[in-house]
Design a protein around this motif. Structure first.
Motif, PDB file in Angstrom:
ATOM      1  N   GLN A 288     -45.119 -15.744 -13.268  1.00  0.00           N
ATOM      2  CA  GLN A 288     -45.034 -15.892 -11.947  1.00  0.00           C
ATOM      3  C   GLN A 288     -45.835 -14.955 -11.324  1.00  0.00           C
ATOM      4  O   GLN A 288     -46.732 -15.408 -10.201  1.00  0.00           O
ATOM      5  N   GLU A 289     -46.028 -13.814 -11.775  1.00  0.00           N
ATOM      6  CA  GLU A 289     -46.791 -12.654 -11.076  1.00  0.00           C
ATOM      7  C   GLU A 289     -48.319 -13.054 -11.188  1.00  0.00           C
ATOM      8  O   GLU A 289     -49.110 -12.457 -10.399  1.00  0.00           O
ATOM      9  N   ARG A 290     -48.644 -13.871 -12.031  1.00  0.00           N
ATOM     10  CA  ARG A 290     -49.988 -14.287 -12.349  1.00  0.00           C
ATOM     11  C   ARG A 290     -50.082 -15.455 -11.856  1.00  0.00           C
ATOM     12  O   ARG A 290     -51.242 -16.187 -12.024  1.00  0.00           O
ATOM     13  N   GLY A 291     -49.174 -16.295 -11.070  1.00  0.00           N
ATOM     14  CA  GLY A 291     -49.331 -17.419 -10.354  1.00  0.00           C
ATOM     15  C   GLY A 291     -49.227 -18.608 -11.048  1.00  0.00           C
ATOM     16  O   GLY A 291     -49.527 -19.739 -10.819  1.00  0.00           O
ATOM     17  N   TRP A 292     -48.501 -18.499 -12.342  1.00  0.00           N
ATOM     18  CA  TRP A 292     -47.845 -19.387 -13.145  1.00  0.00           C
ATOM     19  C   TRP A 292     -46.390 -19.924 -12.967  1.00  0.00           C
ATOM     20  O   TRP A 292     -45.729 -18.757 -12.542  1.00  0.00           O
ATOM     21  N   GLU A 293     -46.017 -20.990 -13.635  1.00  0.00           N
ATOM     22  CA  GLU A 293     -44.540 -21.244 -13.630  1.00  0.00           C
ATOM     23  C   GLU A 293     -44.153 -22.123 -14.748  1.00  0.00           C
ATOM     24  O   GLU A 293     -45.141 -22.665 -15.159  1.00  0.00           O
ATOM     25  N   PHE A 294     -42.884 -22.073 -15.234  1.00  0.00           N
ATOM     26  CA  PHE A 294     -42.353 -23.197 -16.053  1.00  0.00           C
ATOM     27  C   PHE A 294     -42.282 -24.328 -15.576  1.00  0.00           C
ATOM     28  O   PHE A 294     -42.036 -24.462 -14.223  1.00  0.00           O
ATOM     29  N   MET A 295     -42.182 -25.457 -16.373  1.00  0.00           N
ATOM     30  CA  MET A 295     -42.172 -26.863 -15.723  1.00  0.00           C
ATOM     31  C   MET A 295     -40.773 -27.067 -15.921  1.00  0.00           C
ATOM     32  O   MET A 295     -39.839 -26.814 -16.733  1.00  0.00           O
TER      33      MET A 295
END
Lengths: 381, 416
Positions: B297-304
């Motif tokens: 999340q720190e890098r702008g991603w998330e889990f589906m």
């Protein structure tokens, strides 16, 4: 697996470098030709039916190959593949088919009377004779790409056309998904039954999808003429019989093929063919004639002779075990066939096999008597 | 496939789509996913009835639910990535199944597959997950391991404990459909995040394309190495394409936390150790998962993830928690008792051999794990395993003393 153009557009948001496959451990014709620059030029293209570069090369990416065996590493999904992606396929074809150039023209000759001899191969040595080729029905996508509806349409057309054959070509169709256990056993005993491909070379290209839907085998009552429907190609056509009368095998082959082509044309369907590539098939290795004419022949002494490979090379022949490609010879019995497919006509290729096998048997007989074969070594064809 | 993608020739969309051919940035059209609707209709050369698969000899969840009517309704649809129904069901068409084992028979190519093909996937999910209805129910997620009680088993019986799940990176296609670049992006995102783990989770990544022979042997000896899938269930879905590109294994130095990258899912996360301390295994599992989530999340991603389906994975059978918590447990006397199957059923547990799914038990040692995945939280499922295994050990002890055992009552029906 074929994805088509919508998926292809998604890929375009990544750079070509990010999508380019890692071919560093690969050894097939595709990997030798497909540079990063070429990948970039071709990756946005697709054929009208939606076959893309990645669809073509998937089998070659998934199957790096072998240090000693050069596989092709790419397939066509439709007739237009060879045109839209000629920048990749022309060099692959050139490498695979002995320097065949994009400007070369291929000659088709199915007039079996042009074959000289071939009816007198010594049956003490030549156990069986066989000629096979493939045909694709124009207007339909090829096995890596076809939908179920298309594959079924090819099957339906083929059944109709084959049902019109008569005389010694009178025969019957056995759909893979409908055959009885007894029919299946008979086809296995006759060595006619083909099974779902297990080779990853084929499976990676998507040819095994929906098995056994719309696949089947047709053969004549005499069991000398056989057609496979929707296996590796739309049609594979085989003429065969015991013994060394290759001429008769080839006569039947040409007659049968020509009749089938006529029957398809009567139903407004042509075979895929053009004057540069000859008959168009799924694998670039089968372009031109798609023809493999071969015999099972006993050559125990020749097989131990140091010059065997050299002789075969000069005669433009190849050897396989009697189980087909990738099998070993058993008891000195080899499958000997033409190495070429494209750039020579059908008659020319069968002539090479007939003349070459005649010479090999002569050599075998000399070696049996302890004589040398040096004085009958052939020149390079 | 011919008919599916001929739309480029027909619709007004042609102009729009053709502008992408030059390779320009396409962010607007393709990444815009406010609404998860289907992409423009796919034109087919043949009517749906000509393309409808022959499923008469089939026995999988897809074949049970895919009527000609549903096929006709969905066959022209595609997700925004271009994933179609035919692609999703190919594995189920190619693998008819077995009279006794009902496989799922379809996969998702991306997160949107579960929306675009919900007319087919919802009934499949319902069948596979005991009546869970994604259109009306919510799935609870709970990774608070402190709630587990009695989770330290008698080590004379429990040889090892393990919890696994999967996670998918939102915005990237799943293994059946991903491009090489997407797969490499998954690898980059995950490896980057794992590099941020510390303490007992400090570890190292081994890429399948680059590992040395020495590293490979060590991973085999540790039973960590996964190989190219051979099961046609997986290869027919396209998951093995481009192998071994962008596949790899990460594990911590202590060898108790392991992540597989780009095997059957974007990631498979495994926590394990010898012995019976399932609570500790689950604690590490939750800590590791939550930490990795924070790092991506720190890098702008998330889990589906969504509240209908929980964590979204490739196979519908792994939705919800995607969690299988299990032990290797010695139950030689119980293994001979004819009531074992009923006992396991009522405890909501399944048994496997210690080689994993489709293997047989050896020497009375079983792999016992939860049956359920969706509709119950991680904590609930692990507690179910804990309670169940404790019960089985009690049974074994009673049988050792010549005492009789009881079949426990069945659980209340969950989703009706």
């Amino acid at each position: 697996m074929p994805f088509g153009d919508a998926h292809n557009q998604v890929k375009m948001k990544f750079s070509s470098e990010e999508e380019y496959p890692d071919l560093s451990k690969h050894n097939n014709h595709m990997s030798k030709v497909l540079t990063a620059a070429l990948y970039e030029r071709l990756r946005s293209k697709q054929t009208p039916s939606g076959f893309t570069l990645d669809d073509i090369i998937q089998t070659g990416v998934d199957n790096p190959g072998h240090p000693f065996i050069m596989t092709v590493g790419c397939v066509a999904g439709d007739e237009e593949t060879y045109e839209v992606f000629k920048e990749l396929l022309d060099p692959v074809i050139e490498d695979r088919h002995g320097g065949y150039k994009p400007s070369d023209k291929h000659k088709t000759d199915l007039t079996s009377s042009n074959l000289k001899g071939g009816d007198d191969l010594d049956p003490d040595y030549v156990l069986s004779s066989r000629v096979r080729t493939g045909r694709s029905v124009r207007g339909f996508c090829l096995p890596p790409h076809c939908s179920r509806g298309e594959r079924r349409a090819v099957e339906k057309l083929s059944i109709e056309a084959l049902a019109s054959l008569s005389g010694d070509l009178n025969g019957k169709y056995y759909a893979l998904k409908n055959m009885t256990d007894a029919e299946q056993q008979q086809l296995i005993d006759d060595h006619f039954l083909f099974d779902k491909p297990v080779s990853p070379l084929l499976l990676s290209s998507g040819m095994g999808r929906d098995w056994p839907d719309a696949r089947g085998i047709w053969h004549n009552d005499n069991k000398t003429f056989l057609v496979w429907v929707n296996e590796e190609d739309h049609l594979r056509v085989i003429s065969m019989q015991k013994g060394g009368n290759m001429k008769e095998v080839f006569n039947r082959f040409c007659t049968g093929l020509t009749k089938i082509e006529t029957l398809f044309k009567e139903r407004n369907h042509a075979f895929m063919w053009n004057e540069h590539l000859g008959y168009v098939l799924t694998c670039p290795s089968n372009l031109g004639t798609g023809l493999r004419a071969g015999v099972h022949v006993k050559l125990p002494n020749m097989s131990k002779n140091a010059k065997f490979e050299e002789v075969l090379k000069k005669l433009r022949l190849q050897k396989r075990g009697t189980g087909g490609v990738d099998t070993a010879a058993v008891g000195g019995v080899f499958d000997i066939s033409n190495a070429d497919r494209l750039g020579f006509s059908e008659v020319e290729l069968v002539q090479m096999v007939v003349d070459g096998v005649k010479l090999l048997v002569e050599m075998e007989k000399k070696l049996e008597k302890g004589q040398s074969i040096d004085d009958i070594m052939p020149a390079q064809k | 496939m011919a008919s599916n993608f001929s739309r480029i020739l027909s619709s007004k969309q042609r102009i729009g789509v053709l502008t992408f051919v030059g390779g320009s940035v396409t962010a607007g059209f393709l990444l815009h996913r406010q609404h998860v609707g289907a992409a423009a209709p796919v034109r087919r050369s043949y009517p749906a009835s000509a393309d409808y698969p022959d499923l008469r000899k089939h026995n999988n969840c897809m074949a049970s639910s895919l009527t000609p009517a549903i096929y006709a309704k969905l066959c022209d649809k595609a997700t925004p990535n271009g994933y179609t129904l035919d692609l999703a069901i190919q594995t189920g068409v190619d693998n008819p199944g077995h009279p006794f084992i009902k496989t799922v028979g379809m996969v998702a190519g991306d997160e949107e597959s579960y929306e675009v093909f919900s007319d087919l996937l919802d009934p499949i999910i319902k069948e596979r997950h005991n009546g869970y209805d994604p259109s009306t129910m919510k799935h609870p997620t709970d990774l608070d391991a402190s709630k587990i009680h009695s989770g330290n088993f008698d080590p004379r019986y429990v040889l090892s404990s393990r919890v696994r799940t999967g996670r998918s990176i939102r915005g990237l296609s799943l293994p059946p459909a991903c491009t090489r670049a997407e797969r490499r992006e998954v690898e980059r995102v995950v490896v980057d995040a794992l590099a941020g783990l510390h303490g007992d989770l400090d570890g190292k990544y081994y890429s399948l394309t680059q590992m040395t022979d020495g590293e490979q042997q060590q991973l085999i000896d540790d039973h960590f190495l996964f190989d190219k899938p051979v099961s046609p269930l997986l290869t027919c879905a396209g998951m093995a394409r481009d192998w071994p590109d962008a596949r790899g294994i990460w594990h911590n130095n202590e060898k108790t936390f392991l992540v597989w990258v780009n095997e059957e899912d974007h990631t498979r996360v495994i926590s394990m150790e010898k012995g019976g301390n399932m609570k500790r295994v689950f604690e590490r599992f939750c800590k590791g998962l939550l930490e990795v989530e924070r790092l991506i999340q720190e890098r702008g991603w998330e889990f589906m993830w969504n509240e209908r389906l929980g964590y979204v994975l490739t196979c519908p059978s792994n939705l919800g928690t995607g969690l299988r918590a299990g032990v290797h447990v010695k139950l030689p006397l119980l293994s001979k008792d004819p009531r074992l199957s009923k006992i396991l059923d009522n405890l909501r547990l399944q048994k496997r051999g210690t080689g994993g799914v489709d293997t047989a038990a050896v020497g009375g040692v079983f792999d016992i794990s939860n049956l359920d995945r969706l509709g119950l939280s991680e904590v609930q499922l692990v507690q179910t395993v804990v309670d169940g295994v404790n019960y089985l050990i009690e049974c074994e002890k009673r049988l050792e003393k010549g005492q009789d055992i009881k079949v426990p009552p069945p659980p209340l029906k969950q989703f009706k």
